[in-house]
Scaffold this motif. Structure first.
Motif, PDB file in Angstrom:
ATOM      1  N   ALA A  76       0.824  -1.202   0.000  1.00 51.17           N
ATOM      2  CA  ALA A  76       0.000   0.000   0.000  1.00 51.17           C
ATOM      3  C   ALA A  76       0.864   1.261   0.000  1.00 51.17           C
ATOM      4  O   ALA A  76       0.582   2.229  -0.721  1.00 51.17           O
ATOM      5  CB  ALA A  76      -0.932  -0.005   1.212  1.00 51.17           C
ATOM      6  N   VAL A  80       0.842   4.142  -2.811  1.00 53.45           N
ATOM      7  CA  VAL A  80       0.373   5.496  -2.503  1.00 53.45           C
ATOM      8  C   VAL A  80       1.435   6.546  -2.806  1.00 53.45           C
ATOM      9  O   VAL A  80       1.131   7.624  -3.311  1.00 53.45           O
ATOM     10  CB  VAL A  80      -0.100   5.592  -1.038  1.00 53.45           C
ATOM     11  CG1 VAL A  80       1.054   5.727  -0.056  1.00 53.45           C
ATOM     12  CG2 VAL A  80      -1.054   6.776  -0.878  1.00 53.45           C
ATOM     13  N   ILE A 131      -5.038   4.517   2.773  1.00 53.97           N
ATOM     14  CA  ILE A 131      -4.688   3.314   2.019  1.00 53.97           C
ATOM     15  C   ILE A 131      -4.148   2.243   2.950  1.00 53.97           C
ATOM     16  O   ILE A 131      -4.419   1.054   2.769  1.00 53.97           O
ATOM     17  CB  ILE A 131      -3.675   3.631   0.885  1.00 53.97           C
ATOM     18  CG1 ILE A 131      -3.625   2.478  -0.128  1.00 53.97           C
ATOM     19  CG2 ILE A 131      -2.299   3.902   1.436  1.00 53.97           C
ATOM     20  CD1 ILE A 131      -2.780   2.785  -1.357  1.00 53.97           C
ATOM     21  N   GLY A 194      -7.969   6.697  -1.456  1.00 51.43           N
ATOM     22  CA  GLY A 194      -6.967   5.972  -0.680  1.00 51.43           C
ATOM     23  C   GLY A 194      -7.545   4.725  -0.022  1.00 51.43           C
ATOM     24  O   GLY A 194      -6.937   3.650  -0.054  1.00 51.43           O
ATOM     25  N   THR A 195      -8.718   4.860   0.582  1.00 54.20           N
ATOM     26  CA  THR A 195      -9.358   3.713   1.229  1.00 54.20           C
ATOM     27  C   THR A 195      -9.686   2.623   0.212  1.00 54.20           C
ATOM     28  O   THR A 195      -9.464   1.431   0.467  1.00 54.20           O
ATOM     29  CB  THR A 195     -10.632   4.152   1.958  1.00 54.20           C
ATOM     30  OG1 THR A 195     -10.317   5.143   2.946  1.00 54.20           O
ATOM     31  CG2 THR A 195     -11.302   2.973   2.641  1.00 54.20           C
ATOM     32  N   MET A 197      -8.207   2.064  -2.682  1.00 53.92           N
ATOM     33  CA  MET A 197      -6.954   1.430  -3.105  1.00 53.92           C
ATOM     34  C   MET A 197      -6.495   0.410  -2.069  1.00 53.92           C
ATOM     35  O   MET A 197      -6.096  -0.707  -2.399  1.00 53.92           O
ATOM     36  CB  MET A 197      -5.871   2.494  -3.317  1.00 53.92           C
ATOM     37  CG  MET A 197      -6.056   3.380  -4.525  1.00 53.92           C
ATOM     38  SD  MET A 197      -4.810   4.700  -4.593  1.00 53.92           S
ATOM     39  CE  MET A 197      -3.284   3.747  -4.766  1.00 53.92           C
ATOM     40  N   GLY A 198      -6.538   0.825  -0.796  1.00 62.05           N
ATOM     41  CA  GLY A 198      -6.097  -0.054   0.276  1.00 62.05           C
ATOM     42  C   GLY A 198      -6.910  -1.334   0.352  1.00 62.05           C
ATOM     43  O   GLY A 198      -6.369  -2.426   0.561  1.00 62.05           O
TER      44      GLY A 198
END
Length: 214
Positions: A76, A80, A131, A194-195, A197-198
């Motif tokens: 991650a 990022v 992320i 971001g969330t 992607m994570g």
């Protein structure tokens, strides 16, 4: 010869290597074996530290979760920061102080605006905290599956005696995202991206890296 005076205002940022930051960097460089030895040494040195002994089921879960979460976090962070330095998007403190030159007539400049916390010294988009929390959350979701949801808890050395707890992984992820917005260092879109992607990174890790439960 004419003499003139000129006043220049410059803004700069400096990274302060606090003892806590130095220790964090040191721990991140340790292998799993070295980290285990470090923990054992600290337990021997400090009689106030205690090791929590989970039951057999929790121990098995922890053994699977820890390396899976660590791998997801590593992936991650790579993703990022690749994104951050690709997009180079400005932070709220820069955008708000330059609202008169952003090409949007609906915004005005607030030259004295400050966030609640120090602005990180890297681009804004996507949100790194989000992320990481999304990746860890996805690993936990995969591990828990249809089983009972445990209570998630966390503490901080900057708030002694305070324990934050969640009974829902989604609530945990949302709080991380909201905190970065309320702190004044991120925009809503960045936290959502971001969330997301994570979650994808964590799900991939859970599907491809976790050892099957015995």
């Amino acid at each position: 010869m004419a003499l003139t005076q000129r006043l220049e205002l410059k803004q700069g940022q400096a990274l302060v290597m606090t003892p806590q930051l130095q220790q964090a960097i040191k721990l991140l460089q340790l292998s799993n074996l070295e980290l285990a030895e470090y923990v054992e040494t600290e337990l021997e040195k400090n009689p106030l530290l205690e090791r929590e002994d989970p039951d057999a089921g929790e121990a098995e879960t922890g053994q699977r979760d820890a390396p899976g979460a660590a791998e997801a976090i590593d992936d991650a962070l790579i993703a990022v920061f690749d994104g951050k330095y690709f997009y180079h998007f400005w932070r709220p403190v820069t955008a708000i102080r330059n609202g008169d030159i952003d090409g949007n007539d609906a915004t005005e400049r607030d030259a004295g605006w400050l966030p609640f916390i120090d602005t990180p010294m890297h681009p804004e988009y996507p949100c790194a905290h989000c992320i990481v929390s999304g990746a860890v959350g996805a690993v936990l979701v995969a591990e828990i599956a249809s089983g009972p949801m445990p209570t998630l808890s966390t503490t901080s050395p900057t708030a002694p005696g305070v324990v934050r707890s969640w009974t829902s992984i989604d609530d945990f992820l949302l709080e991380v995202a909201n905190a970065r917005i309320y702190d004044g260092v991120h925009y809503r879109n960045s936290t959502e991206v971001g969330t997301a992607m994570g979650k994808k990174i964590g799900a991939w890790t859970a599907a491809n890296a976790l050892r099957p439960a015995k």
